[in-house]
Design a protein around this motif. Structure first.
Motif, mmCIF file in Angstrom:
data_model
loop_
_atom_site.group_PDB
_atom_site.id
_atom_site.type_symbol
_atom_site.label_atom_id
_atom_site.label_comp_id
_atom_site.label_asym_id
_atom_site.label_seq_id
_atom_site.Cartn_x
_atom_site.Cartn_y
_atom_site.Cartn_z
ATOM 1 N N THR A 174 27.994 46.034 21.694
ATOM 2 C CA THR A 174 28.463 45.824 23.066
ATOM 3 C C THR A 174 28.243 44.390 23.540
ATOM 4 O OG1 THR A 174 26.310 46.558 23.905
ATOM 5 C CG2 THR A 174 28.026 48.219 23.721
ATOM 6 N N HIS A 175 27.794 43.508 22.659
ATOM 7 C CA HIS A 175 27.353 42.182 23.100
ATOM 8 C C HIS A 175 28.514 41.281 23.489
ATOM 9 C CE1 HIS A 175 24.824 38.474 22.943
ATOM 10 N NE2 HIS A 175 23.929 39.324 23.401
ATOM 11 N N GLY A 176 29.671 41.462 22.871
ATOM 12 C CA GLY A 176 30.831 40.630 23.228
ATOM 13 C C GLY A 176 30.743 39.249 22.600
ATOM 14 N N ARG A 177 31.708 38.447 22.768
ATOM 15 C CA ARG A 177 32.815 38.479 23.719
ATOM 16 C C ARG A 177 33.990 39.344 23.237
ATOM 17 N NH1 ARG A 177 32.907 31.997 25.154
ATOM 18 N NH2 ARG A 177 30.679 31.839 25.605
ATOM 19 N N VAL A 233 30.840 50.823 24.028
ATOM 20 C CA VAL A 233 29.820 51.672 24.648
ATOM 21 C C VAL A 233 29.846 53.068 24.020
ATOM 22 C CG1 VAL A 233 29.076 52.752 26.791
ATOM 23 C CG2 VAL A 233 29.833 50.374 26.806
ATOM 24 N N GLY A 281 23.785 42.634 31.514
ATOM 25 C CA GLY A 281 24.972 43.460 31.620
ATOM 26 C C GLY A 281 26.173 42.803 30.966
ATOM 27 N N ALA A 282 27.352 43.362 31.225
ATOM 28 C CA ALA A 282 28.589 42.819 30.664
ATOM 29 C C ALA A 282 28.769 41.368 31.087
ATOM 30 C CB ALA A 282 29.783 43.657 31.115
ATOM 31 N N GLN A 283 29.263 40.565 30.147
ATOM 32 C CA GLN A 283 29.462 39.132 30.353
ATOM 33 C C GLN A 283 28.154 38.424 30.713
ATOM 34 O OE1 GLN A 283 33.134 37.876 32.243
ATOM 35 N NE2 GLN A 283 33.875 39.988 32.323
ATOM 36 N N PRO A 343 38.141 45.146 29.137
ATOM 37 C CA PRO A 343 37.332 46.319 29.510
ATOM 38 C C PRO A 343 37.507 47.519 28.583
ATOM 39 C CG PRO A 343 38.327 45.342 31.455
ATOM 40 C CD PRO A 343 38.933 44.652 30.283
ATOM 41 N N TYR A 387 35.539 46.997 25.510
ATOM 42 C CA TYR A 387 34.119 47.080 25.857
ATOM 43 C C TYR A 387 33.700 48.541 26.010
ATOM 44 C CZ TYR A 387 29.761 46.458 28.448
ATOM 45 O OH TYR A 387 28.448 46.517 28.858
ATOM 46 N N ASP A 388 34.537 49.341 26.690
ATOM 47 C CA ASP A 388 34.213 50.757 26.863
ATOM 48 C C ASP A 388 34.129 51.481 25.522
ATOM 49 O OD1 ASP A 388 34.125 50.398 29.580
ATOM 50 O OD2 ASP A 388 36.143 51.182 29.959
ATOM 51 N N TRP A 431 36.362 39.874 26.554
ATOM 52 C CA TRP A 431 35.835 40.839 27.516
ATOM 53 C C TRP A 431 36.889 41.809 28.061
ATOM 54 C CZ3 TRP A 431 30.832 41.286 27.354
ATOM 55 C CH2 TRP A 431 30.042 40.173 27.042
#
Length: 219
Positions: free
Chosen positions: A6-9, A37, A69-71, A30, A33-34, A28
């Motif tokens: 979930t770390h991204g980008r 998760v 959190g995200a970003q 969404p 990203y979901d 990023w």
């Protein structure tokens, strides 16, 4: 176990549910990203199942937490979950908690006295002060570089990798942008409705004294 999915980008979920039929065209997104998760949830299920199948779950304290959190935001509400053997000590802490509370909570559960230098508070000793100052740090994204394959941070004095520091008290967050020396005040989703907003001058002084005490050459 440090799960990086979930770390991204960008994200590489093992199965696409929310992002099914879509392509990652920007950072990023969404739906991707979901799905990351969802991957995390499935991994957690496997780990808990591994412990249960071997008769270890009720001999183990499981802690679920994140450092941002995200970003890479540091002012959002994040999960902090403890699962004690046999489901003991079940309950909810509505007040603001922090990762510094994890170590003293674990020591308390094991009947070990926390050393005097350890920060944070045991969440097993009653509800924490909702107005206590909780500090978070964010990196300076202007120092991030890429060689096309890897991302890296190239620190520069006087703040090196630090971009900002924040103090949260109740629902108030004061964030000092170190490169510009600008202090912003915002309201966040958190516990502690009755907390007075901290004095910005005292917050700034607190941050600078802490940095100087830890070796930073404060201008």
């Amino acid at each position: 176990v440090h799960l990086m999915g979930t770390h991204g980008r960008r994200f590489k979920p093992r199965q696409q549910v929310f992002s099914l039929g879509k392509v990652q065209k920007r950072n990023w997104m969404p739906d991707f990203y979901d799905d990351a998760v969802v991957d995390f949830d499935l991994s957690l299920e496997k780990m808990v199942g591994f412990l249960r199948d071997r008769g270890l779950l009720d001999k183990t304290i499981v802690v679920l937490y994140s450092d941002h959190g995200a970003q890479h935001t540091t002012l959002d509400r994040l999960p902090l979950l403890f699962r004690f053997p046999g489901g003991a000590r079940a309950g909810r802490v509505p007040e603001n908690a922090q990762n510094l509370d994890i170590a003293p909570t674990l020591l308390d559960a094991l009947g070990i006295k926390a050393p005097p230098w350890m920060g944070g508070a045991s969440l097993l000793r009653g509800r924490p002060d909702p107005c206590r100052w909780i500090v978070s740090a964010r990196y300076n994204q202007n120092l991030v570089r890429t060689n096309g394959k890897f991302w890296m941070l190239l620190p520069e004095p006087p703040w090196f990798s630090l971009g900002s520091l924040s103090v949260i008290s109740g629902r108030t967050a004061l964030t000092l942008d170190l490169p510009t020396d600008e202090l912003a005040i915002s309201r966040i989703e958190a516990g502690g409705d009755a907390c007075a907003s901290p004095d910005p001058a005292k917050v700034r002084s607190f941050m600078m004294e802490h940095l100087q005490a830890n070796g930073y050459q404060v201008p």
